[in-house]
Design an enzyme around this catalytic site. Structure first.
Site, PDB file in Angstrom:
ATOM      1  N   TYR A 332      14.272  -8.690 -25.044  1.00  0.00           N
ATOM      2  CA  TYR A 332      14.511  -8.029 -26.334  1.00  0.00           C
ATOM      3  C   TYR A 332      14.946  -9.056 -27.374  1.00  0.00           C
ATOM      4  O   TYR A 332      15.851  -9.856 -27.131  1.00  0.00           O
ATOM      5  CB  TYR A 332      15.587  -6.956 -26.136  1.00  0.00           C
ATOM      6  N   CYS A 333      14.297  -9.049 -28.531  1.00  0.00           N
ATOM      7  CA  CYS A 333      14.685  -9.848 -29.694  1.00  0.00           C
ATOM      8  C   CYS A 333      14.762 -11.331 -29.325  1.00  0.00           C
ATOM      9  O   CYS A 333      13.830 -11.897 -28.773  1.00  0.00           O
ATOM     10  CB  CYS A 333      15.983  -9.304 -30.262  1.00  0.00           C
ATOM     11  N   ILE A 334      15.879 -11.990 -29.591  1.00  0.00           N
ATOM     12  CA  ILE A 334      16.006 -13.410 -29.272  1.00  0.00           C
ATOM     13  C   ILE A 334      15.929 -13.632 -27.760  1.00  0.00           C
ATOM     14  O   ILE A 334      15.516 -14.699 -27.296  1.00  0.00           O
ATOM     15  CB  ILE A 334      17.322 -13.992 -29.850  1.00  0.00           C
ATOM     16  N   GLY A 336      13.761 -12.203 -25.991  1.00  0.00           N
ATOM     17  CA  GLY A 336      12.332 -12.334 -25.808  1.00  0.00           C
ATOM     18  C   GLY A 336      11.824 -13.703 -26.185  1.00  0.00           C
ATOM     19  O   GLY A 336      10.928 -14.260 -25.530  1.00  0.00           O
ATOM     20  N   MET A 360      10.218  -6.937 -26.338  1.00  0.00           N
ATOM     21  CA  MET A 360      10.585  -5.857 -27.256  1.00  0.00           C
ATOM     22  C   MET A 360      11.068  -6.471 -28.571  1.00  0.00           C
ATOM     23  O   MET A 360      12.048  -7.219 -28.590  1.00  0.00           O
ATOM     24  CB  MET A 360      11.689  -4.987 -26.642  1.00  0.00           C
TER      25      MET A 360
END
Length: 626
Positions: A332-334, A336, A360
């Site tokens: 998720y986010c960073i 990812g 994500m």
């Protein structure tokens, strides 16, 4: 004003009450002044941002001097509309019904109180402000000749100024606040000042307005409450293994790599919207990384440390816990961005232990990072780096303040009005509790991330980044991947995340969810909200992909489950007995959510300050002994 049912004598103080009011007001005013005086001057990042803003507005002035008709035409339009507004006021005073000259946007909640429409004075104030705001934005948006960064900077800070000047933000021009002040005999303002003093104490480089009742939540009880155990830890993370809720589970374990800008439990707020709980209930053996809230002692931990001590050590630990060498990853986010970097590193090492990966709301190409890019340029970054070198960490509260300004009316001014003008306490809301539970960034990691990702966009370049002495290339990733982004995301724009999907050389599925960065991801099937789009063809451009996409109702979560179990990624045909934490080679350390997730910034900094003082004392004792 409406609702003036009370007699005016109800608002008269008796002498003792008035003296008490004045004493309280003076006391809170003195505390507020002391708090403001105790604050340090502008930080290096703030000074750098101010310099960048000044330079951008100077360039805007130069362009306006070349083409003054932009301002002239807008002044004429404003003058014409103001005359129409005055005429409307005169007609209203004569009893006529008139159409407004300008109206707020349908989603603008600042002017929802009935008096903004029914009281002629406040209606006039509202419309005058909206005309002024529209004129400013028209001028700013019609300027030509600015660089993309200068245009973005001018747009962003013009919006901050205009929204700060809203009449809803001032006592004398907000009808709801005025009513409240009359009803409480001014005590709302005293209560607001008290809250402001407290918020200033817990802020850094800005004002972190209290958004929720923090006393209403406790991680492990009513947030981050999915049963699990910490089974591994190092300097940077604790690894949580969740207890199964099914008799059989998929053979391949599932590792979640969340962002470290906030705590992991955005994915486990409460049972009804917990992605973690939902995944466990679908038959996955779920592990999640809970990142440390770092202080100055971890200043030298870099991005590659987050890779080596994060996903890679987690994969090793999962093998010890389950006996499985391979994992599936959700990020998720960073988290990812780190996962993509890790997969590219593993590809360079011919390490194939990740069977599938999910991103994500993840940026891998930072060409267009969205509004956060307004803070990213060489001058601003130099100021941030000076402060990081001095402090050893970036205070998460400063970052939270910057992110809140990306949605200033919803995440700053609405709470400013509620807390400081109305004198009300914020309601209990778990999402906002998580949002205020910030984490710090180690100096080395944050410097690397800002420069290599945001400023120079090196991750998307083959060999542009070297981790652990290994150049990485995202195009070498052949792992099957699932991208899910959100259509209203202002942190990781979906049109930018799409560019990352185009780089991978293995099977890629791209899905677009409704709503924004959080609500579009944390979107459980039971809510049946937002919907999502799919298109099995990865088109050349985001617009072409969207044009051919099909809209579906409900959550994307079941779509992901079908993707992950309709092929070999999760070994759907190979189910094994459910795995309990501690049953493998890893012992249970403590119950979830673990120590790392419960440490707040103030706790971390206080503990490190005490440790530093103890070290100094020991050094002094040794010196005296010698």
């Amino acid at each position: 004003m409406s609702e003036q049912s009370k007699d005016s004598t109800d608002y008269i103080y008796d002498p003792a009450e008035l003296a008490d009011f004045i004493s309280n007001a003076n006391s809170q005013y003195q505390k507020l002044i002391e708090q403001l005086m105790s604050r340090q001057g502008m930080s290096d990042p703030s000074l750098s941002v101010l310099s960048d803003v000044s330079e951008s507005f100077q360039k805007m002035s130069e362009q306006l001097a070349v083409n003054p008709m932009v301002v002239y035409e807008e002044q004429m339009n404003l003058w014409k509309n103001q005359i129409q507004l005055w005429q409307n006021v005169a007609r209203q005073m004569l009893g006529e019904t008139v159409e407004p000259v300008v109206e707020p946007a349908k989603d603008d909640r600042r002017f929802s109180d009935v008096d903004w429409a029914e009281n002629a004075l406040f209606d006039f104030i509202k419309q005058s402000y909206l005309l002024f705001a529209r004129s400013v934005f028209n001028v700013v948006h019609n300027i030509e000749g600015l660089s993309p960064h200068a245009q973005q900077t001018v747009d962003f800070h013009s919006r901050q100024f205009v929204n700060a000047m809203s009449p809803s933000n001032f006592v004398a021009t907000n009808p709801e606040v005025l009513r409240r002040t009359f009803e409480t005999k001014g005590r709302n303002l005293i209560q607001g000042m008290t809250q402001l003093v407290e918020d200033l104490k817990s802020s850094r480089d800005g004002l972190n307005v209290a958004m929720t009742d923090r006393t209403a939540f406790k991680p492990g009880e009513n947030v981050a409450s999915t049963p699990g155990e910490v089974v591994y830890q190092n300097d940077l993370m604790q690894l949580i293994q969740y207890k199964p809720s099914t008799e059989k589970v998929f053979k391949t374990p599932l590792l979640i790599v969340p962002p470290w800008i906030n705590k992991y439990y955005i994915l486990d707020l409460r049972e009804s919207n917990s992605l973690v709980k939902w995944l466990v209930d679908q038959g996955h053996t779920v592990f999640i990384v809970s990142w440390v809230n770092p202080g100055p002692s971890l200043r030298d931990k870099g991005f590659e440390n987050y890779m080596l001590e994060g996903p890679l050590e987690a994969i090793d630990a999962i093998e010890q816990a389950t006996g499985e060498k391979e994992v599936n990853i959700i990020s998720y986010c960073i988290g990812g961005t780190l996962t993509a970097s890790t997969l590219a590193y593993m590809a360079a090492k011919n390490d194939k232990r990740v069977k599938s990966a999910t991103y994500m709301a993840t940026l891998q190409d930072f060409t267009d990072p969205g509004e956060i890019g307004v803070f990213i340029n060489e001058a601003t970054l130099a100021g941030i780096e000076r402060q990081l070198d001095r402090d050893g960490y970036l205070d998460g509260r400063a970052m939270a303040f910057s992110f809140n300004l990306l949605r200033e009316n919803d995440l700053f001014w609405s709470f400013f009005i509620n807390n400081y003008l109305k004198g009300e306490r914020p309601a209990a809301f778990d999402l906002l509790y998580w949002n205020t539970d910030s984490t710090n960034m180690p100096a080395a990691m944050h410097k690397f991330y800002l420069r290599n990702m945001y400023l120079e966009n090196n991750l998307i370049k083959p060999g542009g980044i070297t981790l652990n002495e290994t150049p990485i290339d995202l195009s070498k990733i052949k792992t099957p991947v699932y991208f899910v982004s959100t259509i209203q995301d202002h942190i990781a724009k979906w049109t930018s995340t799409y560019k990352g999907a185009q780089v991978h050389s293995g099977p890629v599925k791209f899905v677009l969810s409704g709503s924004g960065h959080i609500a579009g991801i944390v979107n459980p099937p039971t809510k049946e909200k937002y919907g999502y789009w799919t298109n099995d063809k990865l088109a050349d451009t985001p617009d072409a992909w969207f044009a051919g996409a099909e809209k579906h109702a409900g959550s994307w979560w079941p779509n992901w489950q079908e993707w992950s179990t309709s092929n070999k990624y999760a070994d759907p045909k190979t189910m094994v007995a459910a795995r309990e934490p501690g049953a493998g080679k890893l012992d249970v350390i403590e119950a979830a959510p673990g120590t790392y997730a419960t440490l707040r910034i103030v706790d971390v900094l206080k503990a490190e300050a005490v440790a530093g003082a103890d070290d100094s004392s020991d050094s002094e004792k040794k010196a005296a002994a010698n």
